[in-house]
Design a protein around this motif. Structure first.
Motif, mmCIF file in Angstrom:
data_model
loop_
_atom_site.group_PDB
_atom_site.id
_atom_site.type_symbol
_atom_site.label_atom_id
_atom_site.label_comp_id
_atom_site.label_asym_id
_atom_site.label_seq_id
_atom_site.Cartn_x
_atom_site.Cartn_y
_atom_site.Cartn_z
ATOM 1 N N LEU A 19 88.347 -4.696 -36.620
ATOM 2 C CA LEU A 19 87.645 -5.606 -37.514
ATOM 3 C C LEU A 19 87.746 -5.159 -38.967
ATOM 4 O O LEU A 19 87.640 -5.962 -39.887
ATOM 5 N N ARG B 235 90.026 -4.027 -41.736
ATOM 6 C CA ARG B 235 91.452 -4.027 -42.034
ATOM 7 C C ARG B 235 91.631 -4.232 -43.524
ATOM 8 O O ARG B 235 90.939 -5.074 -44.116
ATOM 9 N N ARG C 173 92.911 -5.903 -46.503
ATOM 10 C CA ARG C 173 93.547 -7.184 -46.775
ATOM 11 C C ARG C 173 94.178 -7.165 -48.161
ATOM 12 O O ARG C 173 93.535 -6.831 -49.126
ATOM 13 N N THR D 172 79.397 -11.703 -43.336
ATOM 14 C CA THR D 172 80.111 -10.424 -43.336
ATOM 15 C C THR D 172 79.144 -9.265 -43.489
ATOM 16 O O THR D 172 79.233 -8.257 -42.786
ATOM 17 N N ILE E 241 78.682 -6.347 -40.808
ATOM 18 C CA ILE E 241 79.037 -4.945 -41.061
ATOM 19 C C ILE E 241 78.000 -4.025 -40.436
ATOM 20 O O ILE E 241 78.328 -3.026 -39.792
ATOM 21 N N VAL F 242 83.439 -3.825 -48.377
ATOM 22 C CA VAL F 242 83.081 -5.153 -47.856
ATOM 23 C C VAL F 242 84.308 -6.036 -47.727
ATOM 24 O O VAL F 242 84.425 -6.812 -46.774
ATOM 25 N N ASP G 29 87.151 -5.367 -46.795
ATOM 26 C CA ASP G 29 87.968 -5.109 -45.617
ATOM 27 C C ASP G 29 87.465 -5.876 -44.406
ATOM 28 O O ASP G 29 88.172 -6.021 -43.416
ATOM 29 N N PHE G 30 86.209 -6.319 -44.469
ATOM 30 C CA PHE G 30 85.624 -6.962 -43.295
ATOM 31 C C PHE G 30 85.610 -8.481 -43.378
ATOM 32 O O PHE G 30 85.272 -9.142 -42.413
ATOM 33 N N ILE G 31 85.959 -8.971 -44.584
ATOM 34 C CA ILE G 31 85.783 -10.423 -44.756
ATOM 35 C C ILE G 31 86.657 -11.204 -43.786
ATOM 36 O O ILE G 31 87.843 -10.965 -43.662
ATOM 37 N N ASP G 32 86.043 -12.124 -43.098
ATOM 38 C CA ASP G 32 86.734 -12.907 -42.089
ATOM 39 C C ASP G 32 85.889 -14.157 -41.880
ATOM 40 O O ASP G 32 84.674 -14.047 -41.714
ATOM 41 N N PRO G 33 86.477 -15.321 -41.866
ATOM 42 C CA PRO G 33 85.651 -16.529 -41.693
ATOM 43 C C PRO G 33 84.923 -16.567 -40.340
ATOM 44 O O PRO G 33 83.801 -17.024 -40.247
ATOM 45 N N ILE H 80 83.911 -13.975 -38.458
ATOM 46 C CA ILE H 80 83.524 -12.605 -38.137
ATOM 47 C C ILE H 80 82.322 -12.588 -37.206
ATOM 48 O O ILE H 80 82.196 -11.731 -36.334
ATOM 49 N N LEU H 81 81.465 -13.555 -37.362
ATOM 50 C CA LEU H 81 80.270 -13.543 -36.517
ATOM 51 C C LEU H 81 80.630 -13.711 -35.042
ATOM 52 O O LEU H 81 80.064 -13.052 -34.165
ATOM 53 N N ARG I 43 83.302 -12.788 -33.570
ATOM 54 C CA ARG I 43 83.871 -11.555 -33.024
ATOM 55 C C ARG I 43 82.805 -10.509 -32.811
ATOM 56 O O ARG I 43 82.861 -9.726 -31.867
ATOM 57 N N VAL I 44 81.834 -10.509 -33.674
ATOM 58 C CA VAL I 44 80.732 -9.554 -33.491
ATOM 59 C C VAL I 44 79.971 -9.886 -32.221
ATOM 60 O O VAL I 44 79.575 -8.991 -31.470
ATOM 61 N N LEU J 100 81.779 -8.566 -29.316
ATOM 62 C CA LEU J 100 81.555 -7.119 -29.240
ATOM 63 C C LEU J 100 80.241 -6.796 -28.549
ATOM 64 O O LEU J 100 80.165 -5.963 -27.643
#
Lengths: 169, 672
Positions: free
Chosen positions: A71, A73, A75, A89, A93, B454, B456-460, B462-463, B465-466, B469
């Motif tokens: 998760l 990465r 960019r 986000t 985190i 922050v 590095d984690f940005i992803d539309p 992301i929730l 995927r969390v 997990l």
């Protein structure tokens, strides 16, 4: 601003700390403190230096493969700002961090597990073998006739009688 | 027409200095060593060279001086007269003449003596001739000493004379003392002449420069003049007279209307009339100063008449020479240097008059046509009466109008300037961001959180995927944690036993370690010689019972088989009937022996000293005796009696070889 990782010990380098070294082939080495820098200058291999993360991962002391790492990465293309995404986000985190932390702790606990069993086995053996130090075999036999203490054979020196001495002559 | 530079004259040395300079030069620059034994031609050459060299030097220095000083006849008459006034032309000429004579004399001396030296027959004679020659030259120089001193004095003064360009347009200021000439000069130029209430503050000529119509004018301030005949004038007045006579300039005659200079108008008028001869064809202006004290209108009738007379005299310039006054106004002017009223008018008038005169002169001179021929200004005549105004195409006019209309657009630069300029206002770059929702433009973007970047984690998604997990995590937990061990823990008794075992082991190790360390200092004696009576049946009984066995039977057995009861077996040696050394008991009863042994601690004296006791570890009696002696010696008390002890310093070698023999690398060996 970006948090970088130290090339030697893999710890986070916050802004305002450490030294960056740029080699002639344009490779950048970042160090968190002079300890790492000096070790680098001495040409030490971090994979052989016990206290570094590189060693620990290589020798299986720390967790290496996990889905939480995917998760995070780097960019290279900037994303257009979206407040909702940013909010999500930030929440994510925290959760990811917790999960990763737990999993790492599990990994280490897992490493320690076999130790307890091993200790128990050793204690059992010791008990069996060295019981004679505190309890005489006779006592044990009399107390618990079921248990048979291994008999120890001792070779007694032969007493030379007069006849034998004369015989030798 | 030229600018004279009197500063370039070389310093004139005094007579003695000149002698010193030349003689020391001779000594340094010519060879100094000559012997009697050298060939006579060489000797002659040597001394001739010295004489010639000295003469050359004298001549050079005197010639330089003579040439440097200006010749009164050759320079501009103004300077000539000035030099005469200041230094007396005759005296000046005489001094220079003396130098010249001296030069010639020295030349003569050299010729004579060189001729004599050619026939000198010995070193001594040549040397004497050289001495004579040099001596005479020096005498000549000494004689012109006063002239040299005078010339040096003149030179110093000349260097300080004001540099007046005789060809440049000049304005000359003259009048009675204290009328305001120097203050006028200060006003129109950058000169800073001393202005004081007493007469003859200005003692010599002063020069200032001013500009008018792109021309540079010299303004010369003169010392005040008194109404006296020429012969009676002193040097200072003569300076101003010289300037008046010789310089071609516009003359400003200053008049003090109020009489505060100490001279009445009639006196000033008398002065004017007496010097008007000197004006010749120069433009003259009469300037009435100090109008703040007394105006021209306020004058009395007589005074006014005098002034008008002066004015008419001034108007009478020779016609045809130029410089005629255009009107009356140009001749008589009023001003006040204190209030600055009319100062510029005076200056302009003077400059204008002078300029006119000079231009006219130039026009009339022979050079003019050549200059005029070089350029020609063309003035085309109009062909007809048609008007031809400026022409701008329509498109350009329209564009201009549009630009003027467009001025309303506000640029970032304008905003910056409004808000305080470059250093104060920094433009917000976020203003023009293109975002889904404009409210987000001013959001603060965090870069770090809990030690992570922050970005590095940005992803539309992301929730999502969390969530996955988290599901994983819970699944793992439910799966069942560890695989439990099959062995159970120990019982309490077993635990206790284990601890006992471990304690016992530790003790064994400790004992072994002690034994190991003491083995070096104590003899290892076999167990049968048990001196300390450790191995008793009680002890055995205790140990056995701690192990859990009933000891009574064992103790019985041991006691029945002990040596003291039974007596030891004799051991015979193999070959023959050797005496039994190890026989301890003679005819003693066992019991008695026991008693003996039990009392051994208190009855040490009964046993002889050297007797070997088996448990101690001595080989034989001799060894034991030795040990005893050593022990005694170690515990002996030393008889100190204030004698030197161990702690007192001892010099092991009183005369070490390295201190008492051999050389030293540094230092002396006087003391050993």
């Amino acid at each position: 601003m970006r948090l970088e990782f130290c090339w030697f010990c893999s710890s986070k380098i916050y802004p305002g700390h450490g030294i960056q070294f740029v080699r002639n082939d344009a490779k950048i080495f970042r160090f968190c403190r002079s300890k790492c820098h000096k070790n680098f200058k001495m040409k030490r291999n971090p994979r052989k230096v016990k206290w570094t993360k590189a060693y620990r991962r290589l020798h299986g002391k720390d967790m290496t493969k996990d889905s939480t790492f995917e998760l995070e990465r780097k960019r290279n293309r900037p994303e257009r700002y979206d407040r909702n995404v940013m909010e999500n986000t930030l929440k994510a985190i925290k959760k990811i961090d917790k999960i990763r932390h737990d999993r790492a702790a599990d990994h280490i606990a897992q490493r320690w597990k076999p130790k307890a069993a091993k200790e128990r086995r050793e204690a059992r053996k010791e008990l069996e073998q060295s019981i004679s130090l505190i309890k005489a075999p006779l006592a044990i036999q009399s107390q618990e006739p079921a248990i048979t203490v291994p008999k120890i054979k001792v070779k007694a020196p032969k007493q030379q009688t007069v006849e034998d001495q004369l015989m030798e002559e | 027409m030229a600018q004279y530079d009197f500063k370039k004259i070389t310093v004139v040395p005094t007579g003695n200095d000149l002698i010193d300079i030349v003689l020391s030069r001779t000594q340094r620059q010519t060879p100094t060593v000559i012997h009697k034994g050298n060939a006579i031609s060489r000797v002659r050459q040597f001394y001739m060279r010295k004489v010639k060299f000295t003469e050359t030097n004298f001549t050079d220095k005197l010639s330089k001086t003579i040439e440097d000083f200006p010749r009164v006849e050759d320079i501009h008459p103004f300077y000539g007269d000035l030099l005469h006034v200041l230094y007396n032309k005759d005296h000046y000429k005489l001094a220079l003449g003396q130098l010249n004579t001296a030069r010639n004399l020295i030349k003569r001396i050299r010729e004579d003596y060189v001729k004599l030296l050619k026939y000198g027959d010995s070193l001594y004679r040549c040397k004497s001739l050289k001495r004579a020659a040099l001596g005479r030259m020096c005498t000549v120089t000494k004689r012109i000493g006063p002239s040299l001193a005078y010339l040096e004095h003149v030179r110093q003064h000349m260097a300080r004379l004001p540099s007046i360009n005789t060809g440049a347009p000049t304005i000359l200021i003259c009048g009675c003392p204290n009328v305001g000439k120097s203050s006028f000069l200060n006003k129109i130029t950058r000169a800073d002449v001393e202005v004081q209430p007493y007469a003859f503050t200005t003692k010599s000529l002063f020069v200032g420069h001013t500009d008018y119509k792109y021309l540079r004018y010299q303004v010369i301030d003169t010392p005040g003049l008194l109404d006296r005949p020429l012969e009676d004038r002193n040097i200072i007045e003569m300076c101003s007279v010289t300037a008046l006579v010789n310089l071609h300039a516009a003359i400003l005659f200053f008049l003090d209307l109020s009489g505060s200079c100490g001279y009445s108008i009639s006196q000033q008028a008398a002065l004017f009339h007496s010097i008007k001869m000197m004006f010749r064809n120069n433009p003259v202006l009469i300037v009435c100063n100090k109008t703040d004290l007394q105006t021209l209108e306020g004058l009395s009738g007589e005074d006014l008449k005098l002034v008008m007379e002066m004015k008419s005299a001034a108007l009478k310039t020779i016609p045809g020479q130029g410089g005629e006054a255009a009107n009356d106004q140009d001749v008589l002017l009023t001003m006040s240097t204190i209030t600055d009223e009319g100062v510029m008018a005076v200056k302009n008038a003077a400059c204008q008059r002078l300029l006119d005169q000079r231009s006219e002169r130039k026009m009339k001179s022979k050079k003019m046509p050549t200059v005029l021929n070089r350029f020609h200004v063309a003035m085309p005549k109009p062909r007809d009466q048609k008007e031809r105004p400026v022409c701008i195409p329509q498109a350009v006019l329209e564009a201009r109008a549009e630009e003027a209309a467009h001025e309303e657009r506000k640029t970032e630069k304008d905003i910056e300037n409004e808000n305080g300029g470059a250093g104060v206002y920094s433009a917000s770059l976020r203003k023009h961001y293109i975002l889904a929702d404009d409210d987000w433009k001013l959001d603060i973007l965090p870069e770090f959180l809990d030690g992570h970047n922050v970005y590095d984690f940005i992803d539309p998604d992301i929730l999502q995927r969390v969530e996955e997990l988290e599901r994983e995590e819970t699944a793992v937990e439910e799966d069942g944690g560890d695989f439990e061990m099959e062995d159970e823990d120990f019982t309490a008794e077993a635990e206790k036993d284990l601890q006992e075992i471990r304690k016992r082991k530790k003790l064994l190790i400790q004992k072994h370690r002690i034994k190991k360390s003491t083995a070096e200092s104590r003899p290892t004696v076999p167990r049968k010689f048990d001196k300390d009576r450790k191995f008793t049946t009680e002890r055995m009984g205790r140990q056995l019972s701690s192990l859990g066995i009933d000891p009574s039977r064992a103790i019985e057995r041991a006691r029945s088989r002990s040596v003291s009861r039974k007596g030891r077996k004799r051991e015979r040696s193999v070959g023959g009937d050797g005496e039994d050394v190890m026989e301890i008991d003679g005819g003693l009863d066992n019991k008695k022996k026991l008693r003996l042994r039990s009392r051994s601690m208190s009855v040490l004296s009964q046993r002889p000293l050297g007797e070997v006791v088996p448990g101690e570890g001595f080989k034989d009696s001799a060894q034991k005796m030795k040990a005893v002696t050593m022990a005694r010696n170690a515990t002996k008390k030393r008889n100190k009696d204030a004698r030197r002890g161990e702690a007192d310093r001892v010099i092991p070698t009183l005369r070490p070889k390295h201190l008492f023999s051999g050389k030293r690398s540094i230092g002396k060996t006087d003391r050993r």
